[in-house]
Design a protein around this motif. Structure first.
Motif, short mmCIF file in Angstrom:
data_model
loop_
_atom_site.label_atom_id
_atom_site.label_comp_id
_atom_site.label_asym_id
_atom_site.label_seq_id
_atom_site.Cartn_x
_atom_site.Cartn_y
_atom_site.Cartn_z
N LEU A 1 -7.37 -114.63 -37.60
CA LEU A 1 -6.07 -114.09 -37.23
C LEU A 1 -6.32 -113.04 -36.15
CD1 LEU A 1 -4.38 -113.43 -40.71
CD2 LEU A 1 -4.53 -115.57 -39.43
N TYR A 2 -5.58 -113.12 -35.04
CA TYR A 2 -5.78 -112.19 -33.94
C TYR A 2 -4.67 -111.15 -33.99
CZ TYR A 2 -8.87 -115.94 -32.72
OH TYR A 2 -9.85 -116.89 -32.78
N ILE A 3 -5.07 -109.90 -34.03
CA ILE A 3 -4.11 -108.83 -34.28
C ILE A 3 -4.15 -107.81 -33.15
CG2 ILE A 3 -3.48 -106.97 -35.86
CD1 ILE A 3 -4.89 -108.73 -38.06
N LEU A 4 -3.03 -107.64 -32.47
CA LEU A 4 -2.93 -106.58 -31.48
C LEU A 4 -2.37 -105.37 -32.22
CD1 LEU A 4 -3.22 -105.83 -28.49
CD2 LEU A 4 -0.87 -106.57 -28.14
N ASN A 5 -3.22 -104.38 -32.40
CA ASN A 5 -2.84 -103.22 -33.22
C ASN A 5 -2.43 -102.05 -32.33
OD1 ASN A 5 -2.47 -101.81 -35.62
ND2 ASN A 5 -4.60 -101.11 -35.71
N GLN A 6 -1.83 -101.05 -32.94
CA GLN A 6 -1.42 -99.81 -32.28
C GLN A 6 -0.37 -100.11 -31.21
OE1 GLN A 6 -5.10 -97.99 -31.01
NE2 GLN A 6 -5.79 -97.74 -33.10
N ILE A 7 0.48 -101.09 -31.50
CA ILE A 7 1.50 -101.50 -30.53
C ILE A 7 2.57 -100.40 -30.36
CG2 ILE A 7 2.88 -102.78 -32.24
CD1 ILE A 7 2.11 -104.17 -28.79
N ASP A 8 2.62 -99.45 -31.34
CA ASP A 8 3.57 -98.32 -31.23
C ASP A 8 3.36 -97.57 -29.91
OD1 ASP A 8 1.07 -97.72 -32.75
OD2 ASP A 8 1.69 -95.65 -32.36
N MET A 9 2.11 -97.54 -29.43
CA MET A 9 1.82 -96.78 -28.23
C MET A 9 2.54 -97.36 -27.01
SD MET A 9 -0.04 -94.40 -29.29
CE MET A 9 -0.99 -93.62 -28.00
N THR A 10 2.86 -98.64 -27.07
CA THR A 10 3.52 -99.24 -25.90
C THR A 10 5.00 -98.89 -25.85
OG1 THR A 10 4.04 -101.26 -27.10
CG2 THR A 10 1.94 -101.21 -25.94
N GLU B 1 11.16 -92.52 -30.86
CA GLU B 1 12.38 -91.74 -31.00
C GLU B 1 13.65 -92.59 -30.96
OE1 GLU B 1 11.40 -88.67 -28.24
OE2 GLU B 1 9.93 -88.07 -29.77
N ASP B 2 13.70 -93.50 -30.03
CA ASP B 2 14.90 -94.32 -29.91
C ASP B 2 15.09 -95.17 -31.18
OD1 ASP B 2 16.64 -95.87 -27.45
OD2 ASP B 2 16.31 -96.93 -29.34
N GLU B 3 16.24 -94.96 -31.80
CA GLU B 3 16.43 -95.58 -33.12
C GLU B 3 16.40 -97.11 -33.07
OE1 GLU B 3 19.62 -95.45 -36.64
OE2 GLU B 3 19.47 -93.64 -35.42
N GLY B 4 17.13 -97.64 -32.05
CA GLY B 4 17.19 -99.10 -31.91
C GLY B 4 15.81 -99.69 -31.70
N LEU B 5 15.07 -99.04 -30.79
CA LEU B 5 13.73 -99.52 -30.47
C LEU B 5 12.83 -99.43 -31.71
CD1 LEU B 5 12.11 -100.50 -28.02
CD2 LEU B 5 11.41 -98.14 -27.62
N ARG B 6 12.96 -98.30 -32.42
CA ARG B 6 12.12 -98.09 -33.61
C ARG B 6 12.36 -99.19 -34.64
NH1 ARG B 6 13.41 -92.96 -34.84
NH2 ARG B 6 14.98 -93.50 -36.39
N GLU B 7 13.66 -99.48 -34.78
CA GLU B 7 14.02 -100.50 -35.77
C GLU B 7 13.44 -101.86 -35.41
OE1 GLU B 7 18.02 -102.22 -37.18
OE2 GLU B 7 18.15 -100.01 -37.21
N ARG B 8 13.51 -102.19 -34.11
CA ARG B 8 12.97 -103.48 -33.67
C ARG B 8 11.46 -103.54 -33.86
NH1 ARG B 8 16.83 -103.23 -29.71
NH2 ARG B 8 15.45 -102.26 -28.19
N PHE B 9 10.81 -102.46 -33.46
CA PHE B 9 9.35 -102.43 -33.62
C PHE B 9 8.97 -102.56 -35.09
CE2 PHE B 9 6.59 -101.42 -30.00
CZ PHE B 9 7.53 -101.48 -28.96
N LEU B 10 9.75 -101.83 -35.90
CA LEU B 10 9.41 -101.80 -37.34
C LEU B 10 9.63 -103.17 -37.98
CD1 LEU B 10 8.40 -99.65 -39.23
CD2 LEU B 10 10.74 -99.20 -39.93
N ARG B 11 10.72 -103.82 -37.59
CA ARG B 11 11.02 -105.12 -38.18
C ARG B 11 9.91 -106.12 -37.86
NH1 ARG B 11 15.77 -107.53 -35.74
NH2 ARG B 11 16.59 -105.42 -35.82
N LYS B 12 9.53 -106.11 -36.59
CA LYS B 12 8.46 -107.02 -36.16
C LYS B 12 7.14 -106.69 -36.87
CE LYS B 12 5.87 -109.53 -33.41
NZ LYS B 12 5.29 -110.58 -34.17
N ARG B 13 6.85 -105.41 -36.91
CA ARG B 13 5.60 -104.97 -37.53
C ARG B 13 5.58 -105.33 -39.02
NH1 ARG B 13 4.67 -101.72 -41.96
NH2 ARG B 13 2.54 -100.98 -41.87
N ASN B 14 6.72 -105.08 -39.69
CA ASN B 14 6.76 -105.38 -41.13
C ASN B 14 6.57 -106.87 -41.40
OD1 ASN B 14 7.10 -102.73 -41.65
ND2 ASN B 14 9.28 -102.82 -42.12
N ALA B 15 7.22 -107.67 -40.55
CA ALA B 15 7.10 -109.12 -40.75
C ALA B 15 5.64 -109.54 -40.58
CB ALA B 15 7.98 -109.87 -39.76
N ASP B 16 4.97 -109.01 -39.55
CA ASP B 16 3.59 -109.42 -39.29
C ASP B 16 2.62 -108.90 -40.35
OD1 ASP B 16 4.51 -110.78 -37.15
OD2 ASP B 16 3.20 -109.84 -35.66
#
Ligand SMILES: Nc1nc2c(ncn2[C@@H]2O[C@H](COP(=O)(O)OP(=O)(O)OP(=O)(O)O)[C@@H](O)[C@H]2O)c(=O)[nH]1
Ligand SMILES: [Mg+2]
Length: 508
Positions: free
Chosen positions: A223-232, A272-287
């Motif tokens: 499994l190939y994992i790109l980690n620390q994607i929050d930084m982007t 900080e941006d709530e919408g962005l945070r939610e999208r990142f989190l949803r994707k991250r949680n699913a993965d």
């Protein structure tokens, strides 16, 4: 005495570990012990051997990849336990094999503990290191350590944390261990760092762990994992980073892979941006959920595979080992008969020739010197008979031994399982011991009782499958092990682009 039998002690300690982690498998160990008994009675196993020792009881999940990419942080998060040290400099310089223990503290043991214990996957790794770098096997502690941890998540599995991948610093021994671990692993998580997409460590990881592994038969365990994607999120360029990573993977030949993008919510930068945070989190949680699911799947799949091995080994004993012993007996019997005929025939011919030449034959009557005196004395008569009988027995025994060695050699040459040779040799020797008649067709230890035992063990294996189904079957009644790896969108690399780039998740 039980205490002095290392094989028996090892089995006990295996049972003890499994009792804590997977009770169904404790019964399976007992069945393996029954199989050992049959194998021992047939002479195929020594007292120290057990079928249980050739079974990989714990599935192995290894975490490899770029240094400082968050491998240890991911493991700590998965275990819900601060076990591994983390930090921005290269922290881990050894492979750490992590396994479960009921003790409520962490134990750290040197690499030697792993090298010497067949329960662990890196048993005899020093030999493999030595083969690559002579002399380096002695420094096993410099490369490996064992940690036990009470996290419930570890039950029934072994996780290996590794030092960051950096070809400059990778000596042959480390590469050798990495390859060894990859071969043994049920699942390999390859970590990349979204912060440093161009680093040297990234290139080395791509070269060795992507290019070097995509053509393997078991490539879907990677499994190939790109980690620390929050930084982007900060730099506002997740698609670019993701696309660059995908391109880099593609350049190494990976077209359809199991790619994931994740970050650690505790140590990750707040978005900080709530919408962005939610999208990142949803994707991250699913993965993260999918990765954890894969980890769970290998544990379940391994338990089924072990039960499968029990049935298979029971069948093998009857359909492979037994026929080979029978083939040995048949050829040996034929050899002994022919050799006996030849040797005794030759002896008789020599005797006849010599006595004829010496003129001891008067017509059809043999008149040996002193014969009358010997036969006339009752002691002399019986001594002569006993001497002749002893000579015949001695010659016959030598013939049996000679024939056994010849037949053994030729039968063993036809068996390509090198490790099994010693076992077959032992079984052949048991069957050709001096008091066993050459006319016995049934191999030693093979009777009604062992036949019934093997049939029972094969049916026990089916019973264990049902027990495992009871433990692991999901509410819909489908064992999770049935989920075919690579059958989800996430594993086909479809989720990330849509999740972040699709209309619903478009980046600001
Ligand atoms: N922003 C961010 N930082 C992370 C994340 N995961 C880990 N880190 C940080 O990255 C640094 C390296 O993490 P480690 O877990 O030590 O990385 P590693 O891959 O085990 O490193 P080595 O063992 O040295 O190869 C630490 O300071 C972590 O706090 C993440 O998802 N996001
Ligand atoms: Mg680490």
């Amino acid at each position: 005495m039980a205490e002095s039998n290392p094989g028996k002690n090892r089995i006990k300690s295996l049972e003890h570990h499994l009792e804590e982690e997977n009770p169904v498998l404790v019964d399976v160990v007992r069945s393996f012990r029954e199989l050992d008994l049959a194998s021992r009675q047939m002479g195929f196993f020594s007292k120290e051997q057990s079928h249980a020792f050739s079974v990989p009881w714990w599935p192995l999940i290894s975490v490899l990849g770029v240094y400082s990419s968050g491998k240890s942080t991911f493991i700590n998060h998965y275990l819900d336990y601060r076990l591994q040290n983390t930090g921005n400099q290269a922290v881990d310089n050894k492979f750490t094999v992590i396994c479960y223990s009921g003790e409520d503290r962490v134990r750290q043991l040197p690499g030697l503990a792993l090298d010497a214990d067949p329960r662990f996957p890196l048993y005899k790794i020093a030999e493999a290191i030595n083969a690559a770098t002579p002399g380096e096997g002695r420094r096993i502690d410099a490369y490996l350590q064992l940690k036990t941890c009470p996290s419930e998540k570890l039950r029934g599995k072994i996780i290996i944390d590794s030092p960051g991948f950096d070809a400059d610093a990778q000596r042959t021994a480390t590469l050798r261990i990495t390859n060894h671990i990859i071969n043994l692993s049920d699942l390999v998580l390859v970590f990349f760092d979204a912060r440093h997409p161009e680093s040297g460590s990234m290139n080395d990881t791509l070269e060795t762990l992507v290019k070097g592994t995509i053509h393997r038969n078991d490539s879907n365990k990677f499994l190939y994992i790109l980690n620390q994607i929050d930084m982007t999120a900060r730099e506002d360029n997740p698609e670019q980073v993701f696309a660059a990573w995908q391109r880099a993977l593609a350049q190494k030949g990976m077209t359809a892979g199991r790619c994931f993008t994740i970050y650690d919510t505790e140590v990750g930068m707040p978005i900080e941006d709530e919408g962005l945070r939610e999208r990142f989190l949803r994707k991250r949680n699913a993965d993260v959920a999918r990765i954890q699911e894969r980890i769970e799947e290998v544990r379940v799949a391994r338990a089924y595979r072990i039960v499968g091995m029990l049935g298979q080994k029971a069948v093998e004993l009857e359909t492979e080992v037994l026929p080979r012993i029978e083939a040995f007996l048949k050829r040996w019997r034929r050899w002994v008969c022919w050799l006996n005929l030849t040797v005794f025939g030759l002896l008789a011919a020599c005797f006849l020739g010599v006595t004829l030449w010496a003129g001891y034959w008067k017509g059809f009557s043999l008149q040996l010197p002193y014969m009358e005196r010997v036969m006339g004395n009752p002691w002399g008569k019986w001594t002569l008979v006993a001497l002749l009988a002893a000579l015949v027995v001695y010659i016959h025994l030598r013939v049996r031994k000679f024939a056994a060695n010849q037949v053994m050699r030729s039968v063993l040459a036809g068996i390509d399982v090198k490790e099994g040779h010693e076992n077959y040799r032992r079984a052949f020797m048991k069957n050709s011991r001096w008091w066993r008649s050459i006319f016995r067709h049934k191999p030693a230890g093979w009777g009604r009782r062992n036949k019934a035992r093997l049939a029972r063990l094969a049916s026990d294996a089916n019973g264990y499958v049902q027990k495992l189904n009871d433990v692991y079957a999901n509410p819909a009644g489908k064992p999770t092990a049935d989920i075919v790896p690579g059958d989800t969108a996430a594993e086909n690399g479809e989720v990330f682009p849509d999740a972040l780039n699709g209309p619903e998740n478009a980046c600001p």
